[in-house]
Design a protein around this motif. Structure first.
Motif, short mmCIF file in Angstrom:
data_model
loop_
_atom_site.label_atom_id
_atom_site.label_comp_id
_atom_site.label_asym_id
_atom_site.label_seq_id
_atom_site.Cartn_x
_atom_site.Cartn_y
_atom_site.Cartn_z
N PRO A 27 0.84 -1.21 0.00
CA PRO A 27 0.00 0.00 0.00
C PRO A 27 0.87 1.26 0.00
N LEU A 28 0.54 2.21 -0.83
CA LEU A 28 1.38 3.39 -0.98
C LEU A 28 1.31 4.35 0.20
N ASN A 29 0.36 4.15 1.09
CA ASN A 29 0.30 5.04 2.25
C ASN A 29 1.42 4.77 3.26
N ILE A 30 2.23 3.77 3.00
CA ILE A 30 3.38 3.53 3.89
C ILE A 30 4.59 4.38 3.50
N LEU A 31 4.55 4.98 2.30
CA LEU A 31 5.68 5.78 1.84
C LEU A 31 5.82 7.04 2.68
N GLY A 32 7.06 7.31 3.03
CA GLY A 32 7.35 8.54 3.74
C GLY A 32 7.55 9.68 2.75
N VAL A 33 7.74 10.86 3.31
CA VAL A 33 8.03 12.02 2.49
C VAL A 33 9.54 12.13 2.39
N GLY A 34 10.02 12.34 1.19
CA GLY A 34 11.47 12.47 1.03
C GLY A 34 11.95 11.82 -0.23
N ASN A 35 13.25 11.74 -0.34
CA ASN A 35 13.89 11.22 -1.54
C ASN A 35 14.26 9.76 -1.38
N TYR A 36 14.27 9.05 -2.50
CA TYR A 36 14.60 7.63 -2.51
C TYR A 36 15.78 7.37 -3.43
N ARG A 37 16.46 6.27 -3.14
CA ARG A 37 17.62 5.85 -3.93
C ARG A 37 17.47 4.38 -4.29
N GLU A 51 16.42 8.37 1.70
CA GLU A 51 17.69 9.01 2.04
C GLU A 51 17.85 9.20 3.55
N ASP A 52 16.73 9.26 4.28
CA ASP A 52 16.83 9.40 5.73
C ASP A 52 17.08 8.05 6.40
N GLY A 53 17.12 6.98 5.62
CA GLY A 53 17.40 5.65 6.14
C GLY A 53 16.25 5.00 6.89
N GLN A 54 15.09 5.64 6.90
CA GLN A 54 13.95 5.12 7.65
C GLN A 54 13.17 4.04 6.92
N GLN A 55 13.31 4.00 5.59
CA GLN A 55 12.57 2.99 4.83
C GLN A 55 13.50 2.23 3.89
N VAL A 56 13.30 0.93 3.86
CA VAL A 56 14.05 0.04 2.99
C VAL A 56 13.05 -0.90 2.33
N PHE A 57 13.17 -1.04 1.02
CA PHE A 57 12.30 -1.96 0.29
C PHE A 57 13.17 -2.99 -0.43
N VAL A 58 12.77 -4.25 -0.31
CA VAL A 58 13.48 -5.36 -0.94
C VAL A 58 12.60 -5.91 -2.08
N GLU A 59 13.14 -6.83 -2.85
CA GLU A 59 12.39 -7.35 -4.01
C GLU A 59 11.02 -7.92 -3.64
N ASP A 60 10.90 -8.53 -2.49
CA ASP A 60 9.60 -9.08 -2.09
C ASP A 60 8.54 -7.99 -1.93
N ASP A 61 8.96 -6.74 -1.81
CA ASP A 61 8.03 -5.62 -1.68
C ASP A 61 7.61 -5.05 -3.03
N LEU A 62 8.17 -5.59 -4.11
CA LEU A 62 8.00 -5.00 -5.44
C LEU A 62 7.19 -5.87 -6.39
N ARG A 63 6.74 -5.26 -7.47
CA ARG A 63 5.96 -5.95 -8.50
C ARG A 63 6.84 -6.70 -9.49
N GLU A 64 8.10 -6.35 -9.59
CA GLU A 64 9.02 -6.92 -10.58
C GLU A 64 10.29 -7.41 -9.92
N ARG A 65 10.91 -8.41 -10.55
CA ARG A 65 12.28 -8.77 -10.18
C ARG A 65 13.19 -7.70 -10.77
N ILE A 66 14.31 -7.50 -10.15
CA ILE A 66 15.21 -6.42 -10.52
C ILE A 66 16.42 -6.97 -11.27
N TYR A 67 16.62 -6.51 -12.51
CA TYR A 67 17.72 -6.99 -13.34
C TYR A 67 19.06 -6.90 -12.60
#
Length: 141
Positions: A27-37, A51-67
């Motif tokens: 759900p997108l309401n978990i996204l914080g405000v700020g920049n992502y890398r 960038e604040d280090g408060q959120q980390v997303f791994v492949e299991d959190d995504l719709r696609e596998r990452i090349y």
């Protein structure tokens, strides 16, 4: 504020929040405000991080596998707009000595059919990845 991956300490590529929103299966309401890398290290489980280090997303959190996390797997998508995989490109090179993927992608970009800014997990064009893969695969013994 650190801009390095909280998991491995490497500096990730800045990506627009829109790509993170497009890729998340959460759900997108978990996204914080700020920049992502975007962390490209294949040995690091982190894909996106704030960038604040408060959120980390791994492949299991995504719709696609990452090349970038699976560069040697045949089913790994390398071009998300035109559905080229590591396997499809390597098979074409093995069978015919060349690939048409670069030309097909280039033609698609010129025709305005590309949407890398929202379909490619890295948030920009895949052509550099495809060219590097073709060059590397073509020089393998």
């Amino acid at each position: 504020m650190s801009k390095t991956c909280p998991t491995n300490g490497a500096l990730g590529k800045r990506v627009d929040t829109q790509i993170v929103k497009a890729m998340l299966s959460l759900p997108l309401n978990i996204l914080g405000v700020g920049n992502y890398r975007f962390c490209t290290d294949p040995d690091c489980p982190t894909v996106y991080y704030s960038e604040d280090g408060q959120q980390v997303f791994v492949e299991d959190d995504l719709r696609e596998r990452i090349y970038q996390k699976h560069v040697n797997e045949k089913e790994s998508t390398i071009c998300y707009c035109f559905n080229h995989t590591v396997g499809s490109i390597s098979s074409e090179i093995t069978e015919s000595g060349k690939t048409t993927a670069v030309e097909e992608i280039t033609a698609g970009i010129k025709a305005g059919q590309c949407a890398c800014d929202i379909r490619n997990p890295q948030g920009d064009c895949c052509l550099g990845n495809v060219r590097a893969f073709v060059k590397e695969f073509s020089i393998q013994p």
